[in-house]
Design a protein around this motif. Sequence first.
Motif, PDB file in Angstrom:
ATOM      1  N   GLY A 173      -1.382  16.707  -9.272  1.00  0.00           N
ATOM      2  CA  GLY A 173      -2.465  16.103  -8.500  1.00  0.00           C
ATOM      3  C   GLY A 173      -2.336  14.595  -8.442  1.00  0.00           C
ATOM      4  O   GLY A 173      -2.500  13.979  -7.376  1.00  0.00           O
ATOM      5  N   GLY A 174      -2.018  13.985  -9.590  1.00  0.00           N
ATOM      6  CA  GLY A 174      -1.848  12.537  -9.629  1.00  0.00           C
ATOM      7  C   GLY A 174      -0.678  12.076  -8.782  1.00  0.00           C
ATOM      8  O   GLY A 174      -0.745  11.036  -8.119  1.00  0.00           O
ATOM      9  N   ALA A 175       0.413  12.859  -8.799  1.00  0.00           N
ATOM     10  CA  ALA A 175       1.601  12.502  -8.023  1.00  0.00           C
ATOM     11  C   ALA A 175       1.309  12.515  -6.525  1.00  0.00           C
ATOM     12  O   ALA A 175       1.762  11.633  -5.783  1.00  0.00           O
ATOM     13  N   LEU A 176       0.540  13.510  -6.077  1.00  0.00           N
ATOM     14  CA  LEU A 176       0.201  13.592  -4.662  1.00  0.00           C
ATOM     15  C   LEU A 176      -0.612  12.381  -4.215  1.00  0.00           C
ATOM     16  O   LEU A 176      -0.358  11.790  -3.159  1.00  0.00           O
ATOM     17  N   VAL A 177      -1.605  12.008  -5.033  1.00  0.00           N
ATOM     18  CA  VAL A 177      -2.415  10.839  -4.707  1.00  0.00           C
ATOM     19  C   VAL A 177      -1.562   9.578  -4.743  1.00  0.00           C
ATOM     20  O   VAL A 177      -1.677   8.696  -3.873  1.00  0.00           O
ATOM     21  N   ALA A 178      -0.668   9.491  -5.736  1.00  0.00           N
ATOM     22  CA  ALA A 178       0.186   8.311  -5.876  1.00  0.00           C
ATOM     23  C   ALA A 178       1.126   8.150  -4.688  1.00  0.00           C
ATOM     24  O   ALA A 178       1.363   7.035  -4.218  1.00  0.00           O
ATOM     25  N   VAL A 179       1.673   9.257  -4.192  1.00  0.00           N
ATOM     26  CA  VAL A 179       2.580   9.204  -3.031  1.00  0.00           C
ATOM     27  C   VAL A 179       1.846   8.670  -1.810  1.00  0.00           C
ATOM     28  O   VAL A 179       2.361   7.813  -1.082  1.00  0.00           O
ATOM     29  N   VAL A 180       0.640   9.173  -1.585  1.00  0.00           N
ATOM     30  CA  VAL A 180      -0.164   8.698  -0.454  1.00  0.00           C
ATOM     31  C   VAL A 180      -0.487   7.212  -0.619  1.00  0.00           C
ATOM     32  O   VAL A 180      -0.314   6.406   0.312  1.00  0.00           O
ATOM     33  N   ALA A 181      -0.944   6.833  -1.813  1.00  0.00           N
ATOM     34  CA  ALA A 181      -1.323   5.444  -2.065  1.00  0.00           C
ATOM     35  C   ALA A 181      -0.138   4.503  -1.887  1.00  0.00           C
ATOM     36  O   ALA A 181      -0.247   3.444  -1.260  1.00  0.00           O
ATOM     37  N   PHE A 182       1.011   4.897  -2.438  1.00  0.00           N
ATOM     38  CA  PHE A 182       2.201   4.053  -2.331  1.00  0.00           C
ATOM     39  C   PHE A 182       2.637   3.917  -0.878  1.00  0.00           C
ATOM     40  O   PHE A 182       2.956   2.821  -0.408  1.00  0.00           O
ATOM     41  N   SER A 183       2.649   5.021  -0.152  1.00  0.00           N
ATOM     42  CA  SER A 183       3.135   5.015   1.226  1.00  0.00           C
ATOM     43  C   SER A 183       2.297   4.122   2.134  1.00  0.00           C
ATOM     44  O   SER A 183       2.841   3.420   2.994  1.00  0.00           O
ATOM     45  N   ILE A 184       0.995   4.128   1.946  1.00  0.00           N
ATOM     46  CA  ILE A 184       0.138   3.337   2.839  1.00  0.00           C
ATOM     47  C   ILE A 184      -0.037   1.895   2.372  1.00  0.00           C
ATOM     48  O   ILE A 184      -0.532   1.060   3.146  1.00  0.00           O
ATOM     49  N   SER A 185       0.376   1.579   1.143  1.00  0.00           N
ATOM     50  CA  SER A 185       0.053   0.260   0.607  1.00  0.00           C
ATOM     51  C   SER A 185       1.243  -0.609   0.235  1.00  0.00           C
ATOM     52  O   SER A 185       1.073  -1.820   0.057  1.00  0.00           O
ATOM     53  N   VAL A 186       2.438  -0.054   0.128  1.00  0.00           N
ATOM     54  CA  VAL A 186       3.562  -0.822  -0.407  1.00  0.00           C
ATOM     55  C   VAL A 186       3.855  -2.073   0.428  1.00  0.00           C
ATOM     56  O   VAL A 186       4.262  -3.113  -0.097  1.00  0.00           O
ATOM     57  N   ILE A 187       3.610  -2.002   1.723  1.00  0.00           N
ATOM     58  CA  ILE A 187       3.817  -3.152   2.597  1.00  0.00           C
ATOM     59  C   ILE A 187       2.497  -3.718   3.116  1.00  0.00           C
ATOM     60  O   ILE A 187       2.400  -4.892   3.479  1.00  0.00           O
ATOM     61  N   SER A 188       1.450  -2.901   3.118  1.00  0.00           N
ATOM     62  CA  SER A 188       0.196  -3.256   3.798  1.00  0.00           C
ATOM     63  C   SER A 188      -0.412  -4.574   3.348  1.00  0.00           C
ATOM     64  O   SER A 188      -0.713  -5.442   4.179  1.00  0.00           O
ATOM     65  N   VAL A 189      -0.631  -4.738   2.053  1.00  0.00           N
ATOM     66  CA  VAL A 189      -1.370  -5.916   1.605  1.00  0.00           C
ATOM     67  C   VAL A 189      -0.564  -7.209   1.763  1.00  0.00           C
ATOM     68  O   VAL A 189      -1.106  -8.218   2.242  1.00  0.00           O
ATOM     69  N   PRO A 190       0.730  -7.236   1.411  1.00  0.00           N
ATOM     70  CA  PRO A 190       1.491  -8.451   1.721  1.00  0.00           C
ATOM     71  C   PRO A 190       1.466  -8.787   3.208  1.00  0.00           C
ATOM     72  O   PRO A 190       1.352  -9.950   3.592  1.00  0.00           O
ATOM     73  N   ASP A 198      -4.685  -5.733  11.615  1.00  0.00           N
ATOM     74  CA  ASP A 198      -5.779  -4.897  11.128  1.00  0.00           C
ATOM     75  C   ASP A 198      -5.235  -3.933  10.086  1.00  0.00           C
ATOM     76  O   ASP A 198      -4.033  -3.690  10.011  1.00  0.00           O
ATOM     77  N   PHE A 199      -6.108  -3.377   9.279  1.00  0.00           N
ATOM     78  CA  PHE A 199      -5.663  -2.564   8.147  1.00  0.00           C
ATOM     79  C   PHE A 199      -5.001  -1.260   8.587  1.00  0.00           C
ATOM     80  O   PHE A 199      -4.114  -0.747   7.892  1.00  0.00           O
ATOM     81  N   VAL A 200      -5.382  -0.721   9.737  1.00  0.00           N
ATOM     82  CA  VAL A 200      -4.754   0.516  10.221  1.00  0.00           C
ATOM     83  C   VAL A 200      -3.309   0.250  10.612  1.00  0.00           C
ATOM     84  O   VAL A 200      -2.399   0.999  10.251  1.00  0.00           O
ATOM     85  N   THR A 201      -3.068  -0.833  11.335  1.00  0.00           N
ATOM     86  CA  THR A 201      -1.703  -1.211  11.702  1.00  0.00           C
ATOM     87  C   THR A 201      -0.858  -1.443  10.461  1.00  0.00           C
ATOM     88  O   THR A 201       0.310  -1.034  10.392  1.00  0.00           O
ATOM     89  N   ALA A 202      -1.445  -2.100   9.458  1.00  0.00           N
ATOM     90  CA  ALA A 202      -0.720  -2.370   8.215  1.00  0.00           C
ATOM     91  C   ALA A 202      -0.322  -1.070   7.520  1.00  0.00           C
ATOM     92  O   ALA A 202       0.804  -0.927   7.029  1.00  0.00           O
ATOM     93  N   MET A 203      -1.228  -0.091   7.478  1.00  0.00           N
ATOM     94  CA  MET A 203      -0.916   1.184   6.831  1.00  0.00           C
ATOM     95  C   MET A 203       0.173   1.941   7.597  1.00  0.00           C
ATOM     96  O   MET A 203       1.083   2.507   6.986  1.00  0.00           O
ATOM     97  N   ILE A 204       0.088   1.946   8.926  1.00  0.00           N
ATOM     98  CA  ILE A 204       1.103   2.624   9.733  1.00  0.00           C
ATOM     99  C   ILE A 204       2.464   1.983   9.527  1.00  0.00           C
ATOM    100  O   ILE A 204       3.485   2.665   9.381  1.00  0.00           O
ATOM    101  N   THR A 205       2.497   0.662   9.475  1.00  0.00           N
ATOM    102  CA  THR A 205       3.743  -0.063   9.241  1.00  0.00           C
ATOM    103  C   THR A 205       4.323   0.278   7.873  1.00  0.00           C
ATOM    104  O   THR A 205       5.534   0.460   7.712  1.00  0.00           O
ATOM    105  N   SER A 206       3.451   0.370   6.875  1.00  0.00           N
ATOM    106  CA  SER A 206       3.889   0.696   5.520  1.00  0.00           C
ATOM    107  C   SER A 206       4.504   2.093   5.453  1.00  0.00           C
ATOM    108  O   SER A 206       5.572   2.293   4.864  1.00  0.00           O
ATOM    109  N   VAL A 207       3.843   3.063   6.073  1.00  0.00           N
ATOM    110  CA  VAL A 207       4.361   4.436   6.084  1.00  0.00           C
ATOM    111  C   VAL A 207       5.694   4.481   6.818  1.00  0.00           C
ATOM    112  O   VAL A 207       6.633   5.163   6.386  1.00  0.00           O
ATOM    113  N   LYS A 208       5.806   3.764   7.916  1.00  0.00           N
ATOM    114  CA  LYS A 208       7.048   3.712   8.684  1.00  0.00           C
ATOM    115  C   LYS A 208       8.178   3.132   7.838  1.00  0.00           C
ATOM    116  O   LYS A 208       9.316   3.601   7.868  1.00  0.00           O
TER     117      LYS A 208
END
Length: 261
Positions: A173-190, A198-208
């Motif tokens: 369960g933790g791994a699933l949440v961590a994968v989602v969190a990492f994918s949407i955030s690794v690039i988003s905040v920088p 906007d935050f949606v564009t940032a999340m899409i860019t991070s997942v990409k």
Amino acid sequence: MATISNTNPVMVTETSSLTVQKVDSEASMRWLNAGIKDFKASLGASFTYGMIYVALGLVLAWLSWANPMFITSLAAGFLIIGPIVAVGFYCMSRTLEQDGKPHFLQGLDGLRFNGVSLVNFAMVLGVLMGVWAVISAVTVALFFDNVTVTDSALGTLIGHEQFAPFLFAWILGGALVAVVAFSISVISVPLITDKKVDFVTAMITSVKTVRMNPGVMLSWAFILATLVFLGFIFGFVGLAITLPIAGHASWHAYRELIKAN
């Protein structure tokens, strides 16, 4: 409006665009080494900033000392909210990049520059933290509903016949949440602290970015998790060193993975 095409450009505003880069297998080590270099270059500000989160972690651990499962959930939570925590380090690294002198209050720079997107994204991570808390609590309840804690809660759980399947389910369960969190955030905040997105564009860019560099991003996730783990095993105090290094290094990951056209 921000769009993503099949040829990799990410349109951020009407006047600027970004391109997601594919990087080589040695990239994660370059980012780590650059993060260590920035930490040394901004030692006073970075260490002081990191100590704030050490103090916060120690207070939370003290309040939950009787519940060891909460402490482990807290460690996982740091991984989820880490990108938001590291805003100050991103700003410091950007200042160093521009040959400036970083200072302690630079965390406010990101908030002033693109505060709405930053707050919105923090709320998304807050939801993920809530999801993780629910998953953790439900998992404990499913496997240990009728357990009577006698001496130590941790000892009781480890000695129980359901501990192995519980641990598997809890980690999954933790791994699933961590994968989602990492994918949407690794690039988003920088990205949010550097560009008016906007935050949606940032999340899409991070997942990409993760999708284009799966191997490198997997190794990067492992490095970040290791840094947080090392910070925790030294009684949270290690976070004063490992958290700044992770934050500074994440800035360099962003700079290499995302290029302005």
